[in-house]
Design an enzyme around this catalytic site. Structure first.
Site, PDB file in Angstrom:
ATOM      1  N   CYS A  77       0.846  -1.188   0.000  1.00  0.00           N
ATOM      2  CA  CYS A  77       0.000   0.000   0.000  1.00  0.00           C
ATOM      3  C   CYS A  77       0.888   1.247   0.000  1.00  0.00           C
ATOM      4  O   CYS A  77       1.814   1.360   0.814  1.00  0.00           O
ATOM      5  CB  CYS A  77      -0.911  -0.013   1.227  1.00  0.00           C
ATOM      6  SG  CYS A  77      -1.948   1.462   1.381  1.00  0.00           S
ATOM      7  N   CYS A  80       0.447   2.996   3.609  1.00  0.00           N
ATOM      8  CA  CYS A  80       0.849   2.432   4.910  1.00  0.00           C
ATOM      9  C   CYS A  80       1.818   1.263   4.810  1.00  0.00           C
ATOM     10  O   CYS A  80       2.190   0.689   5.832  1.00  0.00           O
ATOM     11  CB  CYS A  80      -0.395   2.014   5.701  1.00  0.00           C
ATOM     12  SG  CYS A  80      -1.255   0.591   4.996  1.00  0.00           S
ATOM     13  N   CYS A 125      -7.363  -1.367   1.285  1.00  0.00           N
ATOM     14  CA  CYS A 125      -6.269  -1.829   2.125  1.00  0.00           C
ATOM     15  C   CYS A 125      -6.848  -2.173   3.491  1.00  0.00           C
ATOM     16  O   CYS A 125      -7.551  -1.364   4.094  1.00  0.00           O
ATOM     17  CB  CYS A 125      -5.200  -0.750   2.252  1.00  0.00           C
ATOM     18  SG  CYS A 125      -3.914  -1.164   3.460  1.00  0.00           S
ATOM     19  N   CYS A 128      -5.263   0.516   6.326  1.00  0.00           N
ATOM     20  CA  CYS A 128      -5.592   1.948   6.374  1.00  0.00           C
ATOM     21  C   CYS A 128      -6.915   2.298   5.688  1.00  0.00           C
ATOM     22  O   CYS A 128      -7.352   3.436   5.750  1.00  0.00           O
ATOM     23  CB  CYS A 128      -4.459   2.781   5.781  1.00  0.00           C
ATOM     24  SG  CYS A 128      -4.286   2.635   3.985  1.00  0.00           S
ATOM     25  N   CYS A 149      -8.127  -5.563 -10.297  1.00  0.00           N
ATOM     26  CA  CYS A 149      -7.765  -4.423 -11.137  1.00  0.00           C
ATOM     27  C   CYS A 149      -7.428  -3.271 -10.197  1.00  0.00           C
ATOM     28  O   CYS A 149      -8.320  -2.673  -9.588  1.00  0.00           O
ATOM     29  CB  CYS A 149      -8.938  -4.085 -12.049  1.00  0.00           C
ATOM     30  SG  CYS A 149      -8.578  -2.811 -13.252  1.00  0.00           S
TER      31      CYS A 149
END
Length: 161
Positions: A77, A80, A125, A128, A149
């Site tokens: 991510c 984070c 995510c 976060c 995607c």
């Protein structure tokens, strides 16, 4: 006549309280470990990353350098650093966005998105709550059949050493 009006009123009253109104999305029900104010996110992310991760925006297709990256490594991510996808599960979907046939189990949260008029599965995510992209059932049949995607702006790539 009064009984008919009472029945009609009751039907109208109960039809206004559908189960769809009681559904909560993942951002309301999931406890994300990383929580920041919008000002903090804006200070840490680029404008494109902020638009994608915090406002559920979509980057232009074929604009991410990660679209054609096919090295061994981990995609984390961009907000984070949570590991989200492995390079070995990446494939060229031809759509213009990085695509994977599976996620790192437990690190991605799924939600339902109706923003463009039909139902899609949104990916966030799990640490976060940042918007990553969507999952479709048109991926490689020889593996999972899934196509995650993902916006390249939501990711950072860490090559395997």
């Amino acid at each position: 006549m009064k009984n008919i009006l009472l029945i009609v009123f009751s039907l109208v009253l109960f039809s206004c309280n559908s189960s769809a109104q009681n559904k909560k999305n993942a951002k309301e029900t999931h406890d994300f470990a990383v929580v920041k104010t919008e000002a903090e996110w804006k200070a840490e992310l680029t404008p494109l990353q902020y638009n994608v991760l915090r406002e559920a925006g979509t980057e232009r297709p074929f604009s991410s350098p990660l679209n054609k990256t096919y090295e061994a490594g981990t995609y984390v991510c961009a907000a984070c650093n949570t590991p989200l996808f492995e390079g070995k599960h990446k494939f060229d979907s031809g759509t213009g966005w990085p695509s994977f046939d599976r996620e790192v189990t437990g690190n991605v949260v799924f939600d339902t998105d109706h923003k463009i008029g039909y139902e899609r599965t949104e990916e966030l995510c799990g640490t976060c709550g940042g918007h990553l992209g969507h999952v479709f059932n048109d991926g490689p049949r020889e593996t999972t059949g899934k196509r995650h995607c993902v916006n390249g702006a939501a990711l950072k790539f860490i090559p395997k050493e």
